[in-house]
Scaffold this active site. Structure first.
Site, mmCIF file in Angstrom:
data_model
loop_
_atom_site.group_PDB
_atom_site.id
_atom_site.type_symbol
_atom_site.label_atom_id
_atom_site.label_comp_id
_atom_site.label_asym_id
_atom_site.label_seq_id
_atom_site.Cartn_x
_atom_site.Cartn_y
_atom_site.Cartn_z
ATOM 1 N N SER A 1 54.851 35.581 39.718
ATOM 2 C CA SER A 1 55.646 34.891 40.736
ATOM 3 C C SER A 1 56.276 33.639 40.147
ATOM 4 C CB SER A 1 54.753 34.480 41.908
ATOM 5 O OG SER A 1 53.927 33.378 41.548
ATOM 6 N N ASP A 2 57.430 33.245 40.689
ATOM 7 C CA ASP A 2 57.911 31.904 40.377
ATOM 8 C C ASP A 2 56.905 30.917 40.956
ATOM 9 O OD1 ASP A 2 59.424 29.797 39.513
ATOM 10 O OD2 ASP A 2 61.293 30.539 40.339
ATOM 11 N N CYS A 3 56.900 29.716 40.437
ATOM 12 C CA CYS A 3 55.786 28.811 40.695
ATOM 13 C C CYS A 3 55.696 28.392 42.152
ATOM 14 C CB CYS A 3 55.876 27.611 39.764
ATOM 15 S SG CYS A 3 55.538 28.085 38.062
ATOM 16 N N SER B 1 55.641 30.431 44.643
ATOM 17 C CA SER B 1 56.432 31.225 45.577
ATOM 18 C C SER B 1 55.581 32.075 46.511
ATOM 19 C CB SER B 1 57.439 32.102 44.831
ATOM 20 O OG SER B 1 56.798 32.986 43.960
#
Length: 771
Positions: free
Chosen positions: A289-291, A293
């Site tokens: 995941s993007d941080c 998210s």
């Protein structure tokens, strides 16, 4: 990335603080039991066993709580197995970076080679350069890993399409064209990861999947944005570089983005993750995941009713690793409540641990590995720094050269006025997601190696809020034999979570350029430092502005590269990887409209050179040289038979037989080569970028033209070289219908190579197919 502050309950906040405290004890290079101790003989430590056997053995020895603590970027240690903690988050967008917590500079590693920002390197259109940069970056990354200062899982590159000129992160991308972005992605990833079978030198990650290209515009931010994207645009544009990254680059990881796509968070969409990335494209690696998210889709998007539902939804959708603490906090509750099985957790861990095994992280001391001999002497080497300089040279684009004012002459232009807020910058040149450079050469320093300089800032920053220093700048221009104005943007104007509201030069910069141009005694050259395009129509149309260069963010050696081009040591060969729009375009194209195609009925102009047909400042692929080139088509087919796999599929193709589904076609036999003679008709050696565009038969699906191939070639003055451009009919000459189905249109396809136009007729082959 980076994380956005969130509001949490006191209990949740306490848990996050505890995790953050633990994170400080996590080393990027863990001390595994496989080095020594009683566990070194266990199956998961035995490098000779198949990786899947070792992975299964390790997972079988972990408790549920231990497994869950491995689902996040700052993975916790498992002391009883001798496994140290590991920080997954490192960055290497255009050099080893300390933006992520996995990398630390200092001691024997005070810095690393900082290459030009990606948008600049993309302007070279040089695929072999991209791969070589990746190889050098991974050499330095492995060296720092061996020294305990970095990880070996890098969340780079960013391959999102640069759809809108205002996007603050467009600088991180290879530009607006899907073919260009996809080829960049595959080549850079191959350079990073190496070519040793299933082994990995470092693990790359292509981000941010998918349709992510808005950070913070007009009160809409990336955490709340629902990108409404047609199946056609997803298949034809937004997903193309990610598919290339996985299928051609064999990347070890893909990162899902913050935004929603058609109402679903990308990190919780099984169709995007499990079905497409892992199913159709067959990712051999992990999805991260993007941080924060996962937390965002629960806290801000309110996509699930409970945090346990969010943990279950993402892991079931195909997410393997969470950048952030959310899964470490809520996954056990999801399992206890029956919303997630331990087998689901095992599946996620199998993907991440497999990558670690491929990296050799369970094989003993790094010194025994293929890259174990890399160390401090392999970082910031003269060869690496020269490559950074060469990349900057190749990425500079000459946009205007009135009366052949460039190159400057060391004999005639002995004194040069160097003016502008970017004239003596250092860190500005490396853009964002950068590390600590080996050293800098500023534009002022670079020009000073060729001529005596008179320096004036003109503005006290790119915002250029006042004109108090203009008088001194004008005085400098009156005294000099030539004037170089280094203007543009920096990270205060365009960056992550900072989209622009317009594309004009900020503040009083235009006034400074015009006033200095009026009094300059010699030729005036405008040098633009920026990631995104700038509307400089005023300078383009002003005869007193003799020349314009765009240098992007040219990296640590940017000043040398700029000066080399100005004085003719380097003949510029870069081409714009994105369209430069006039300011007026923006009013008709809100950033929230994701459609690529124009909608004249609504006044929507369309996006990128493929679909926007209005006026531009400079078009995609534009770039001048100090010499001239001519093309001649030496060999190219005029007709191609397109074989079907069966007659049954023709009958069930669901549309007219003039547009055959690619999946119903035998693509293995559909490659063709174009042989083009490139002649340097000028008086200076130069590198030429050969761009091949295709216009399909007229149809409601097809763009007017799109890039299908490119090659760079260096030709001496008066010389000639033959270039071969390989095209894949299924990939390059296909179009996508409104249902997202890729098809090959029968009929006349026009290829455009410079001023050459060549037609190829595609015809369906019905002979010898199975009934």
């Amino acid at each position: 990335m980076p994380l956005k502050p969130r509001t949490h309950s006191p209990l949740l906040l306490s848990l996050i603080i505890l995790l953050c405290v633990c994170a400080h004890t996590v080393r990027s290079r863990p001390a595994f039991a496989c080095v020594d101790g009683p566990t070194r003989t266990l199956p998961f430590c035995r490098a000779g066993l198949p990786i899947h056997v070792r992975v299964r053995d390790l997972i079988g020895r972990l408790t549920l709580q231990e497994k869950i603590r491995l689902l996040v970027n700052n993975a916790a240690a498992v002391p009883r197995l001798g496994i140290g903690g590991y920080e997954w988050w490192s960055e290497a967008l255009h050099g080893v970076s300390d933006v992520g917590p996995g990398v630390k500079f200092g001691g024997a590693f005070p810095g690393a080679t900082s290459f030009p920002q990606v948008i600049t390197t993309a302007a070279s259109f040089n695929a072999s350069l991209w791969k070589e940069i990746g190889r050098v970056v991974s050499d330095e990354a492995r060296a720092m890993y061996n020294g305990g200062m970095a990880g070996i899982t890098y969340w780079s590159p960013n391959v999102n399409i640069f759809r809108d000129p205002r996007w603050g992160r467009g600088q991180e991308t290879p530009g607006e064209d899907p073919l260009l972005a996809g080829r960049y992605a595959a080549q850079y990833v191959r350079g990073l990861q190496g070519d040793v079978g299933n082994r990995l030198k470092v693990a790359a990650c292509c981000k941010h999947y998918t349709a992510y290209d808005l950070d913070n515009w007009n009160s809409v931010d990336r955490f709340h944005f629902n990108a409404r994207v047609s199946k056609q645009d997803l298949e034809e544009t937004y997903d193309v570089p990610f598919k290339a990254c996985v299928v051609e680059g064999r990347v070890a990881s893909v990162m899902c983005s913050y935004n929603q796509v058609n109402g679903k968070p990308t990190c919780a969409d099984p169709d995007l993750l499990r079905n497409t990335i892992r199913g159709q494209w067959r990712l051999n690696g992990y999805i991260v995941s993007d941080c924060d998210s996962v937390g965002v889709l629960y806290d801000l998007q309110h996509y699930t009713a409970t945090p346990e539902d969010a943990a279950a939804a993402t892991i079931k959708a195909g997410l393997d690793l969470d950048c952030g603490p959310f899964l470490a906090i809520h996954t056990e509750g999801a399992v206890r409540q029956g919303k997630l099985s331990e087998a689901d957790v095992n599946g996620a861990l199998a993907n991440t641990i497999t990558v670690q095994m491929r990296l050799g992280m369970f094989d003993g001391e790094p010194s025994t590995h293929p890259y174990g001999n890399l160390g401090p002497r392999d970082v910031c080497t003269p060869a690496h720094q020269y490559l950074a300089l060469e990349a900057a040279r190749q990425g500079i684009v000459l946009l205007k050269n009135g009366a052949r004012s460039l190159p400057l002459s060391v004999a005639r232009h002995r004194t040069v006025a160097v003016i502008g807020p970017n004239s003596d910058v250092t860190v500005t040149m490396i853009g964002n997601y950068a590390g600590k450079a080996c050293g800098y050469t500023t534009p002022l320093q670079g020009i000073g190696r060729y001529a005596r300089t008179i320096h004036q800032l003109g503005c006290s920053g790119v915002a250029c809020l006042g004109n108090q220093q203009f008088g001194a700048a004008e005085a400098a221009a009156r005294q000099a034999d030539a004037t170089v104005l280094v203007m543009g943007l920096d990270q205060s104007m365009e960056a992550e979570f900072r989209d622009r509201t317009g594309v004009l030069l900020p503040g009083h910069q235009r006034e400074l350029v015009s006033r200095v141009a009026m009094v300059s005694r010699g030729p005036l050259v405008l040098v633009l430092m920026s990631g995104g395009p700038i509307d400089v129509s005023f300078a383009k149309n002003d005869p007193r502005v003799a020349a314009i260069l765009w240098v992007g963010y040219p990296g640590q050696a940017g000043g040398t590269a700029i000066a080399d081009v100005l004085f003719g040591r380097t003949n510029p060969g870069g081409k714009l990887p994105m369209t430069w729009y006039p300011q007026e375009y923006l009013a008709r194209a809100p950033m929230t409209n994701m459609a690529m195609r124009a909608d004249p009925a609504r006044g929507y102009p369309g996006r990128t050179y493929r679909f926007y047909k209005g006026p531009v400042v400079f078009p995609f692929g534009y770039g001048l040289s100090y010499t001239t080139f001519a093309h001649e088509l030496a060999h190219a087919p005029t007709a191609i038979s397109v074989p079907l796999t069966s007659l049954h599929e023709l009958k069930n193709t669901t549309t007219l037989s003039t547009a055959i589904r690619v999946k119903h076609t035998n693509c293995d036999t559909l490659s063709l080569g174009l042989h083009i003679d490139v002649k340097n008709t000028g008086h200076m050696d130069g590198t030429h970028t050969l761009l091949v565009f295709s216009t399909p038969p007229i149809g409601k699906w097809a763009p007017e033209k799109h890039l299908v191939g490119f090659e760079t070639v260096h030709v001496v003055a008066g010389g000639q070289k033959r270039v071969k451009v390989d095209l894949d009919v299924c990939k390059h000459l296909s179009v996508v219908d409104q249902f997202g189905i890729r098809r090959i249109q029968m009929g006349e396809h026009s290829l455009h190579i410079g001023d050459i136009k060549h037609s190829i007729s595609l015809q369906m082959a019905l002979d010898n197919i199975k009934s």
